[in-house]
Design an enzyme around this catalytic site. Structure first.
Site, short mmCIF file in Angstrom:
data_model
loop_
_atom_site.label_atom_id
_atom_site.label_comp_id
_atom_site.label_asym_id
_atom_site.label_seq_id
_atom_site.Cartn_x
_atom_site.Cartn_y
_atom_site.Cartn_z
N ASN A 186 0.77 -0.91 0.33
CA ASN A 186 0.20 0.64 0.34
C ASN A 186 0.87 1.18 0.45
OD1 ASN A 186 -1.97 1.96 0.41
ND2 ASN A 186 -3.37 0.22 1.74
N GLU A 216 -1.09 -1.08 -4.31
CA GLU A 216 -2.39 -0.70 -4.06
C GLU A 216 -2.29 1.46 -3.52
OE1 GLU A 216 -2.80 -4.02 -0.30
OE2 GLU A 216 -3.99 -1.90 -0.04
#
Ligand SMILES: O=C(O)c1ccccc1NCC(=O)[C@H](O)[C@H](O)COP(=O)(O)O
Length: 268
Positions: A186, A216
């Protein structure tokens, strides 16, 4: 208190209320009535970059994004555009999501559905399966190593594919140690909430061959899909740019088309 700790405190309070209303045995019975979970991995391992398209109403970093009155309709548009899976944020306080959104999406699409939430207990995994999810997010930063390992195992034992999310080098090591075969990097820094896309290219080489890598956050359009894929991403997970756009089906199709760019033919 960090943003993550604040989110986790709210999630724990809401969870306590749901646990008082629905027993684990009831959840297991609901899960038994669901169709078997779908396996997202074959699509993620296929040629091209897979797109996980997210149903996201709001976020701590951006506030309200889109009202999304019909999450199932949005998910159907995503699937029609070629999304390999749908992510549904089910956290209520900061993201405006619910498990009802997930149920509605499950009833509408035939592609795998991810429960995107702050999962720290096996009860939440059962909730995910009972609502029809096929995948569940496990955030390394939110879990002690023992808990991470046991939730990875528990997710698999009930048919869910765990997506194990990392933000730095140490978390990559922990995800690998926990046996993750689907790792999400992420790019959103959990302390500052800023998106730093370079996080993916920094961590990607540390993730072993054979593990599916998900980039992400921060995909604004096709260019970012190509850049993440050049850095080794097999899958991108996209929320904000899709929910804020005018035509989610066309936007997903554009991302999917970018993922079969000739420059990316080396990936597996
Ligand atoms: O989106 C946030 O502000 C956020 C803050 C704290 C923890 C998680 C957060 N987002 C969850 C996600 O991981 C994203 O929804 C997902 O990666 C999609 O990102 P984007 O395409 O940038 O909306």
């Amino acid at each position: 208190m960090s943003v993550l700790d604040e989110i986790l405190a709210g999630v724990a309070a809401d969870l306590e209320q749901r646990m008082a209303r629905t027993s684990l045995d009831d959840l297991k019975a609901q899960a038994d009535r669901q169709n078997p979970a779908l396996d997202p991995m074959p699509a993620f391992r296929a040629d091209g970059v897979s797109v996980i398209a997210e149903v996201k109403r709001a976020s701590p970093s951006r506030g309200d994004l889109a009202p999304i009155k019909d999450p199932a309709g949005l998910a159907a548009d995503y699937a029609a555009g070629g999304a390999a899976a749908i992510s549904v944020l089910t956290e209520e306080r900061r993201f405006g999501g619910t498990l009802d959104d997930l149920r509605a999406v499950r009833g509408q699409v035939d592609v795998p559905v991810l429960r995107k939430d702050f999962i720290t207990t096996s009860y939440q995994l059962w909730e995910a399966r009972a609502a029809g999810a096929d995948m569940a997010l496990l955030i390394v930063a939110a879990l002690e190593q023992n808990a991470l390992e046991s939730l990875v195992e528990r997710a698999r034992s009930i048919g869910l594919t765990p997506l194990v999310e990392v933000h730095d080098e140490e978390e990559v090591e922990r995800a690998v140690e926990a046996g993750a075969d689907l790792v999400g990097v992420n790019a959103r820094n959990l302390k500052t909430l800023e998106v730093e896309r370079s996080t993916f290219s920094r961590l990607s080489p540390l993730i072993p061959d054979g593990v599916v890598k998900v980039a992400e956050s921060g995909v604004r359009g096709p260019h970012d899909v190509i850049e993440y894929a050049k850095a080794g991403a097999h899958v991108v997970l996209v929320g904000e740019s899709l929910v804020k756009g005018d035509d989610p089906r066309a936007s997903v199709a554009d991302l999917v088309a970018a993922g079969v760019h000739p420059a990316l033919q080396h990936r597996w």
